[in-house]
Design a protein around this motif. Structure first.
Motif, PDB file in Angstrom:
ATOM      1  N   TYR A  18       0.827  -1.203   0.000  1.00 30.06           N
ATOM      2  CA  TYR A  18       0.000   0.000   0.000  1.00 30.06           C
ATOM      3  C   TYR A  18       0.865   1.258   0.000  1.00 30.06           C
ATOM      4  O   TYR A  18       2.018   1.234   0.437  1.00 30.06           O
ATOM      5  CB  TYR A  18      -0.921  -0.004   1.230  1.00 30.06           C
ATOM      6  N   CYS A  19       0.294   2.357  -0.485  1.00 27.65           N
ATOM      7  CA  CYS A  19       1.027   3.623  -0.510  1.00 27.65           C
ATOM      8  C   CYS A  19       1.256   4.110   0.928  1.00 27.65           C
ATOM      9  O   CYS A  19       0.462   3.788   1.825  1.00 27.65           O
ATOM     10  CB  CYS A  19       0.240   4.696  -1.246  1.00 27.65           C
ATOM     11  N   PRO A  20       2.285   4.920   1.143  1.00 30.30           N
ATOM     12  CA  PRO A  20       2.480   5.483   2.487  1.00 30.30           C
ATOM     13  C   PRO A  20       1.260   6.309   2.884  1.00 30.30           C
ATOM     14  O   PRO A  20       0.742   7.065   2.075  1.00 30.30           O
ATOM     15  CB  PRO A  20       3.707   6.389   2.321  1.00 30.30           C
ATOM     16  N   GLY A  21       0.774   6.093   4.113  1.00 32.25           N
ATOM     17  CA  GLY A  21      -0.389   6.853   4.582  1.00 32.25           C
ATOM     18  C   GLY A  21      -1.715   6.196   4.251  1.00 32.25           C
ATOM     19  O   GLY A  21      -2.769   6.660   4.675  1.00 32.25           O
ATOM     20  N   CYS A  22      -1.680   5.106   3.504  1.00 33.94           N
ATOM     21  CA  CYS A  22      -2.915   4.401   3.153  1.00 33.94           C
ATOM     22  C   CYS A  22      -3.498   3.745   4.401  1.00 33.94           C
ATOM     23  O   CYS A  22      -2.768   3.253   5.252  1.00 33.94           O
ATOM     24  CB  CYS A  22      -2.617   3.334   2.103  1.00 33.94           C
ATOM     25  N   SER A  23      -4.812   3.710   4.489  1.00 34.50           N
ATOM     26  CA  SER A  23      -5.450   3.186   5.705  1.00 34.50           C
ATOM     27  C   SER A  23      -5.568   1.668   5.732  1.00 34.50           C
ATOM     28  O   SER A  23      -5.833   1.101   6.787  1.00 34.50           O
ATOM     29  CB  SER A  23      -6.860   3.751   5.852  1.00 34.50           C
ATOM     30  N   GLY A  51     -10.313  -4.499  -5.070  1.00 39.13           N
ATOM     31  CA  GLY A  51      -9.975  -3.133  -4.692  1.00 39.13           C
ATOM     32  C   GLY A  51      -8.498  -3.154  -4.326  1.00 39.13           C
ATOM     33  O   GLY A  51      -7.820  -4.161  -4.550  1.00 39.13           O
ATOM     34  N   CYS A  52      -8.002  -2.078  -3.721  1.00 34.98           N
ATOM     35  CA  CYS A  52      -6.574  -2.053  -3.394  1.00 34.98           C
ATOM     36  C   CYS A  52      -6.188  -3.187  -2.440  1.00 34.98           C
ATOM     37  O   CYS A  52      -5.056  -3.642  -2.443  1.00 34.98           O
ATOM     38  CB  CYS A  52      -6.176  -0.703  -2.818  1.00 34.98           C
ATOM     39  N   ALA A  53      -7.141  -3.638  -1.611  1.00 38.07           N
ATOM     40  CA  ALA A  53      -6.822  -4.689  -0.640  1.00 38.07           C
ATOM     41  C   ALA A  53      -7.126  -6.082  -1.187  1.00 38.07           C
ATOM     42  O   ALA A  53      -7.272  -7.027  -0.417  1.00 38.07           O
ATOM     43  CB  ALA A  53      -7.575  -4.453   0.658  1.00 38.07           C
ATOM     44  N   CYS A 212      -8.129   6.983   4.284  1.00 39.52           N
ATOM     45  CA  CYS A 212      -7.675   7.975   3.330  1.00 39.52           C
ATOM     46  C   CYS A 212      -6.909   7.293   2.201  1.00 39.52           C
ATOM     47  O   CYS A 212      -6.300   6.244   2.393  1.00 39.52           O
ATOM     48  CB  CYS A 212      -6.773   8.973   4.055  1.00 39.52           C
ATOM     49  N   CYS A 213      -6.997   7.894   1.038  1.00 36.44           N
ATOM     50  CA  CYS A 213      -6.258   7.405  -0.117  1.00 36.44           C
ATOM     51  C   CYS A 213      -5.334   8.538  -0.561  1.00 36.44           C
ATOM     52  O   CYS A 213      -5.649   9.289  -1.481  1.00 36.44           O
ATOM     53  CB  CYS A 213      -7.259   7.038  -1.214  1.00 36.44           C
ATOM     54  N   PRO A 214      -4.211   8.710   0.167  1.00 38.48           N
ATOM     55  CA  PRO A 214      -3.380   9.901  -0.049  1.00 38.48           C
ATOM     56  C   PRO A 214      -2.848  10.015  -1.476  1.00 38.48           C
ATOM     57  O   PRO A 214      -2.657  11.124  -1.973  1.00 38.48           O
ATOM     58  CB  PRO A 214      -2.242   9.734   0.958  1.00 38.48           C
TER      59      PRO A 214
HETATM   60  S1  SF4 Z   1      -6.227   2.972  -1.395  1.00 39.69           S
HETATM   61 FE1  SF4 Z   1      -5.117   4.716  -2.285  1.00 39.69          FE
HETATM   62  S2  SF4 Z   1      -3.410   5.040  -0.892  1.00 39.69           S
HETATM   63 FE2  SF4 Z   1      -4.180   2.976  -0.499  1.00 39.69          FE
HETATM   64  S3  SF4 Z   1      -2.955   1.654  -1.778  1.00 39.69           S
HETATM   65 FE3  SF4 Z   1      -4.796   2.185  -2.929  1.00 39.69          FE
HETATM   66  S4  SF4 Z   1      -4.183   3.967  -4.134  1.00 39.69           S
HETATM   67 FE4  SF4 Z   1      -2.666   3.718  -2.535  1.00 39.69          FE
END
Ligand code: SF4
Ligand SMILES: Cc1ncc(C[n+]2csc(CCOP(=O)(O)OP(=O)(O)O)c2C)c(N)n1
Ligand SMILES: [Mg+2]
Lengths: 251, 355
Positions: A18-23, A51-53, A212-214
């Protein structure tokens, strides 16, 4: 010396992607801590969604079933009805649970399926690059509405917990935020109640995590991400418990 | 003598499924198969199983996916438009390599269509209605008895090959009442153990029912594994019936209800001195290419009969491979080709010559 904090041992030794700061990472940890504290790892099956997860299974050593986009709560319904003695949870984004999967979400909650939902509201379709989600805030810029969300073009955000709490089924519904240590402790307590409501057989547990999705917000640091949750997201989406199962209601 | 009983096609499927150990049924109402849904609603909870009327076919097949991933025999049923809605999930179940049974009591289409009997979902069932290079095992009953037999077989094959299997019926077979041998309702195979089932980490070992591979290379490996499996299924499980085919000079090809019309037509044509026979594919995926190819070396022509605009025709032609002519009789939207129409058509194709 007492140990106050440690990494749950079934978070696998894989670097989070995940990106830095991602929840998502914070929610993963809370999930593991709660499962550990309840001692239910051997009876728990997670339904991971798109999704991202999507690869949560690569980070957490639990049994997992991977769902199609939006269908996690239908998967959970099938798995739980077939195995009433097991603990079933879904891990879903806001796009997954409240855009493509709105029907599955509403009907699973309306039926009172005894499952736990981890609903991560980061106000974006993160995985596909920052398009509008049903939870995108008024004025918030997305790749599909670059001038910002306006009600006349695409309507206003959906407040999921409020919507679901109108349904007459038994369960626990709460919205928590992932911006401060105090809020994260509350988030963990809420998640625990959401699992306990399933385990007691009373009903479902639904926790909305304001995250948050920084990357898509184009923020510069994790700190800015946490501040954004407090300054923007939790202003539109009030925190709190929206529904309690009978055993948690004060008499 | 074994006992006979009068049964409706859709009910035969439901009863055979429960006896085969189907523990979970999830589905959404649609004619002409709602009796199956209602049969499961009435019977499954009484017999230790689970029934849920889902909010849509999307949810129904996804509930099936979730239950099957925990290692229990699970099924859904619908008719054409509902089966179309399920296609993403069916492809996903194939890629997750899960045993699941899906019943399609096909109705006249395209679009909403009407509840007339039809076979116009052949291509969708056999050629991959959803995304990607996957296949189903597609079984086509022609009688109520076969609805029962093929249902237990579908559960067995789905488990054996870890793949979704479909019963592709039409409204005739689904709605018809027929006398069947009660034995047909009983399973012929034991259900295997399912050590892969996702029901929680046990003895330090976890179980995962995933569909999306982690790397590009793994997706290629998955595709190769699936194709190898489909070749094995084609080798071992291709099923068909031959009716008066051995000495035939003309071969009809038909599956499901039209095969019954074809048999009646064959009997009448034989009485008139025409040497006609039938190849009836029972599995349309895998398809009995080889037997048709062999017969094509000897017969004058094939006549393919379907309740659609000629979807299986392409497979018959592939099998015949230019060795003799292949004709078509049929049509979509509920059009029927009863025996007298077949008889007249065959006579016309022969130009009055008996062969
Ligand atoms: S939800 Fe946003 S911040 Fe988190 S990994 Fe996906 S793109 Fe990156
Ligand atoms: C049927 C289907 N449509 C679209 C997609 C593409 N897609 C993947 S993830 C996603 C959005 C996910 O957003 P969200 O659920 O909010 O998760 P996040 O990435 O923000 O955590 C979309 C549209 C897909 N995988 N499947
Ligand atoms: Mg999101």
């Amino acid at each position: 010396m007492t140990e106050l904090y440690k990494r749950p041992d079934f978070i696998l030794d894989e670097p989070f992607t995940y990106c830095p700061g991602c929840s998502h990472g914070i929610v993963h940890r809370l999930l593991c801590e709660v499962i550990d504290e309840l001692g239910i790892r051997g009876d728990t099956v997670g339904i991971c969604s798109i999704g991202c997860a999507v690869r949560i299974w690569n980070f957490i050593e639990l049994d997992f079933i991977q769902a199609t986009h939006g269908r996690a709560l239908a998967f959970a319904t099938g798995a739980k009805r077939a195995n009433p003695d097991k603990c079933i949870f879904t891990y879903q984004g806001d796009g997954d649970a409240m855009s493509i999967g709105t029907a599955e979400t509403i009907h699973a909650i309306a039926r009172g399926e005894k499952v736990t939902v981890l609903f991560v509201n980061n106000t974006y379709f993160g995985a596909t690059g920052g398009q509008l989600a049903p939870t995108t805030l008024p004025g918030q810029k997305t790749t599909t509405y670059p001038e910002g969300r306006t009600a006349d073009r695409i309507g206003n955000p959906i407040r999921t917990c409020e919507l679901l709490s109108t349904l007459d089924s038994e369960g626990y519904i709460a919205r928590v935020a992932l911006d401060t240590p105090a809020h994260i402790r509350q988030a963990k307590a809420a998640l625990k109640k959401a699992f306990q409501t399933q385990l007691s057989g009373e009903g479902y547990g639904f926790v909305e995590f304001l995250g948050c999705c920084p990357s898509n917000l184009k923020l510069n640091s994790p700190v800015e991400a946490w501040e954004w949750i407090g300054n923007h997201s939790s202003k539109y989406f009030p925190l709190g418990e929206f529904k309690l199962p009978r055993s948690m209601q004060e008499v | 003598m074994s006992k006979r009983t009068l049964m409706k096609g859709t009910v035969a499927i439901g009863e055979a499924a429960i006896r085969a150990g189907c523990r979970n049924y999830f589905g959404y109402p649609i004619t002409p198969q709602s009796e199956l849904l209602e049969y499961m609603a009435e019977q499954l909870p009484k017999r230790g199983g689970v029934f849920v009327q889902s909010e849509s076919e999307l949810a129904g097949i996804s509930m099936v996916h979730g239950a099957a991933a925990t290692g229990q025999r699970s099924m859904t049923s619908s008719s054409s438009p509902g089966i179309s809605l399920m296609q993403e999930e069916i492809s996903t179940i194939a890629s997750a390599e899960l045993p699941v049974v899906i019943v399609n009591v096909t109705r006249g289409s395209p679009g909403l269509g009407r509840i007339t009997p039809a076979q116009s979902d052949y291509n969708q069932a056999c050629k991959g209605g959803g995304q990607g290079d996957y296949k189903l095992i597609v079984l086509t009953p022609a009688s109520v008895q076969e609805m029962a037999e093929l249902t237990s077989l579908a559960f067995h094959l789905a488990d054996k090959y870890m793949t979704p299997a479909m019963i592709l019926g039409d409204a005739f077979a689904g709605q018809m009442m027929e006398s069947i041998d009660e034995e047909a309702l009983n399973p012929k195979f034991e259900e295997p153990e399912k050590p892969w089932a996702a029901t929680g980490v046990k003895d330090g070992k976890r179980h995962m029912v995933l569909t999306a591979p982690f790397t590009d290379a793994e997706l290629i490996t998955l595709n190769e594994r699936l194709q190898a499996k489909y070749r094995l299924i084609a080798e071992n499980e291709t099923r068909w019936e031959e009716y008066r085919a051995e000495d035939a000079d003309i071969l009809l090809v038909a599956f499901g209800t039209p095969s019954r019309f074809a048999k009646a037509a064959i009997n009448s044509l034989r009485d008139d001195g025409y040497r006609v026979g039938l190849i009836r594919p029972i599995t349309v995926c895998p398809y009995p290419y080889q037997v048709i190819n062999e017969y094509a070396k000897h017969v004058s022509f094939f006549l393919d009969i379907e309740m659609n605009e000629g979807q299986m025709l392409e497979d018959v032609r592939l099998a015949v491979n230019g060795q003799c002519p292949v004709h078509f009789l049929g049509g979509g939207g509920g059009k029927l080709t009863p025996p007298d129409v077949i008889v007249a058509h065959v006579k016309e194709l022969c130009g009055g010559d008996k062969i």
